[in-house]
Design a protein around this motif. Structure first.
Motif, mmCIF file in Angstrom:
data_model
loop_
_atom_site.group_PDB
_atom_site.id
_atom_site.type_symbol
_atom_site.label_atom_id
_atom_site.label_comp_id
_atom_site.label_asym_id
_atom_site.label_seq_id
_atom_site.Cartn_x
_atom_site.Cartn_y
_atom_site.Cartn_z
ATOM 1 N N LEU A 106 -20.152 2.304 72.484
ATOM 2 C CA LEU A 106 -20.042 1.144 71.599
ATOM 3 C C LEU A 106 -18.704 0.432 71.778
ATOM 4 O O LEU A 106 -18.646 -0.800 71.861
ATOM 5 N N GLY A 107 -17.632 1.211 71.851
ATOM 6 C CA GLY A 107 -16.304 0.611 71.988
ATOM 7 C C GLY A 107 -16.156 -0.195 73.256
ATOM 8 O O GLY A 107 -15.624 -1.307 73.238
ATOM 9 N N HIS A 108 -16.639 0.345 74.357
ATOM 10 C CA HIS A 108 -16.499 -0.393 75.612
ATOM 11 C C HIS A 108 -17.406 -1.628 75.620
ATOM 12 O O HIS A 108 -17.022 -2.667 76.158
ATOM 13 N N LEU A 140 -1.746 -9.057 86.253
ATOM 14 C CA LEU A 140 -2.949 -9.876 86.065
ATOM 15 C C LEU A 140 -3.749 -9.989 87.353
ATOM 16 O O LEU A 140 -4.979 -10.044 87.314
ATOM 17 N N ALA A 141 -3.068 -9.996 88.480
ATOM 18 C CA ALA A 141 -3.780 -10.062 89.757
ATOM 19 C C ALA A 141 -4.643 -8.813 89.960
ATOM 20 O O ALA A 141 -5.694 -8.873 90.607
ATOM 21 N N GLY A 142 -4.214 -7.688 89.397
ATOM 22 C CA GLY A 142 -4.973 -6.453 89.544
ATOM 23 C C GLY A 142 -6.027 -6.217 88.479
ATOM 24 O O GLY A 142 -6.802 -5.263 88.565
ATOM 25 N N LEU A 143 -6.063 -7.081 87.456
ATOM 26 C CA LEU A 143 -7.017 -6.866 86.364
ATOM 27 C C LEU A 143 -8.486 -6.891 86.779
ATOM 28 O O LEU A 143 -9.258 -6.056 86.308
ATOM 29 N N ALA A 148 -13.265 -3.589 86.794
ATOM 30 C CA ALA A 148 -14.429 -3.070 87.511
ATOM 31 C C ALA A 148 -14.457 -1.536 87.475
ATOM 32 O O ALA A 148 -15.525 -0.926 87.431
ATOM 33 N N ARG A 149 -13.302 -0.895 87.448
ATOM 34 C CA ARG A 149 -13.199 0.567 87.440
ATOM 35 C C ARG A 149 -13.140 1.165 86.036
ATOM 36 O O ARG A 149 -13.322 2.372 85.865
ATOM 37 N N LEU A 150 -12.866 0.344 85.041
ATOM 38 C CA LEU A 150 -12.574 0.842 83.702
ATOM 39 C C LEU A 150 -13.709 1.666 83.099
ATOM 40 O O LEU A 150 -13.489 2.768 82.596
ATOM 41 N N HIS A 151 -14.918 1.154 83.121
ATOM 42 C CA HIS A 151 -16.017 1.868 82.482
ATOM 43 C C HIS A 151 -16.234 3.227 83.127
ATOM 44 O O HIS A 151 -16.394 4.230 82.433
ATOM 45 N N LEU A 155 -15.877 6.703 81.239
ATOM 46 C CA LEU A 155 -17.056 7.553 81.263
ATOM 47 C C LEU A 155 -16.700 8.936 81.817
ATOM 48 O O LEU A 155 -17.071 9.962 81.238
ATOM 49 N N ASP A 156 -15.961 8.976 82.936
ATOM 50 C CA ASP A 156 -15.575 10.261 83.529
ATOM 51 C C ASP A 156 -14.706 11.080 82.579
ATOM 52 O O ASP A 156 -14.876 12.298 82.463
ATOM 53 N N GLN A 157 -13.783 10.434 81.884
ATOM 54 C CA GLN A 157 -12.929 11.151 80.937
ATOM 55 C C GLN A 157 -13.744 11.701 79.764
ATOM 56 O O GLN A 157 -13.495 12.813 79.287
#
Length: 171
Positions: A106-108, A140-143, A148-151, A155-157
């Motif tokens: 829900l948070g994500h 910001l250039a890396g955001l 793209a990797r955040l979820h 999820l892995d954590q």
């Protein structure tokens, strides 16, 4: 549809009831998502990815999903319990695992539904030049790549934490 907007109120007493029904519909659709076979961590990841995909388009419904007066969320919790049952979790750890997984999904979904697009963040800095914000430009250039990797990272954590609570190793 050829109907007056107020015609909805023949079926729903107010806006909250309408949004509650929409939230219940989304939760019901999630219930029908199949849970694949395989090791528990993979099943959890698949369930969370499917849940995220179903929730992401509806961030405005999240408050109704978390405070629903209807039991539409019960099948989803039942599914999680089925996946987690072989882990041998105590009742307290099972409750923690379910709360962690649910709040992660829900948070994500809320975060993704409400965050500013990366390009907009860069434009904000460009519109207000300030030497103090110069260190933010590389960030910001890396955001886009980070988002793209955040979820998957979250999820892995979450899965790792649930597996640490487990008394029975994943199979």
């Amino acid at each position: 549809m050829g109907a007056a907007p107020m015609a909805l109120y023949r079926y729903f007493p107010d806006r909250d009831a309408l949004l509650q029904a929409a939230a219940d519909h989304v939760l019901e659709a999630m219930r029908r998502d199949p849970v694949p076979d395989g090791p528990r961590p993979d099943r959890l990841r698949a369930r969370m990815r499917a849940g995220q995909a179903n929730l992401r388009p509806y961030p405005q419904l999240m408050p109704y999903m978390t405070t629903t007066r209807h039991p539409a969320w019960i099948p989803g919790l039942t599914r999680l319990c089925e996946i987690l049952a072989p882990a041998g979790l105590s009742d307290e750890d099972l409750a923690l695992a379910v709360a962690l997984i649910s709040s992660t999904m829900l948070g994500h979904a809320v975060y993704e539904g409400h965050r500013r697009p990366d390009e907009e963040m860069t434009a904000l800095l460009d519109d207000t030049p300030d030497p103090a914000t110069d260190p933010l430009r590389p960030l910001l250039a890396g955001l886009p790549a980070a988002h793209a990797r955040l979820h998957d990272t979250i999820l892995d954590q979450t899965v790792t934490t649930v597996e640490r609570l487990a008394r029975t190793p994943a199979q």
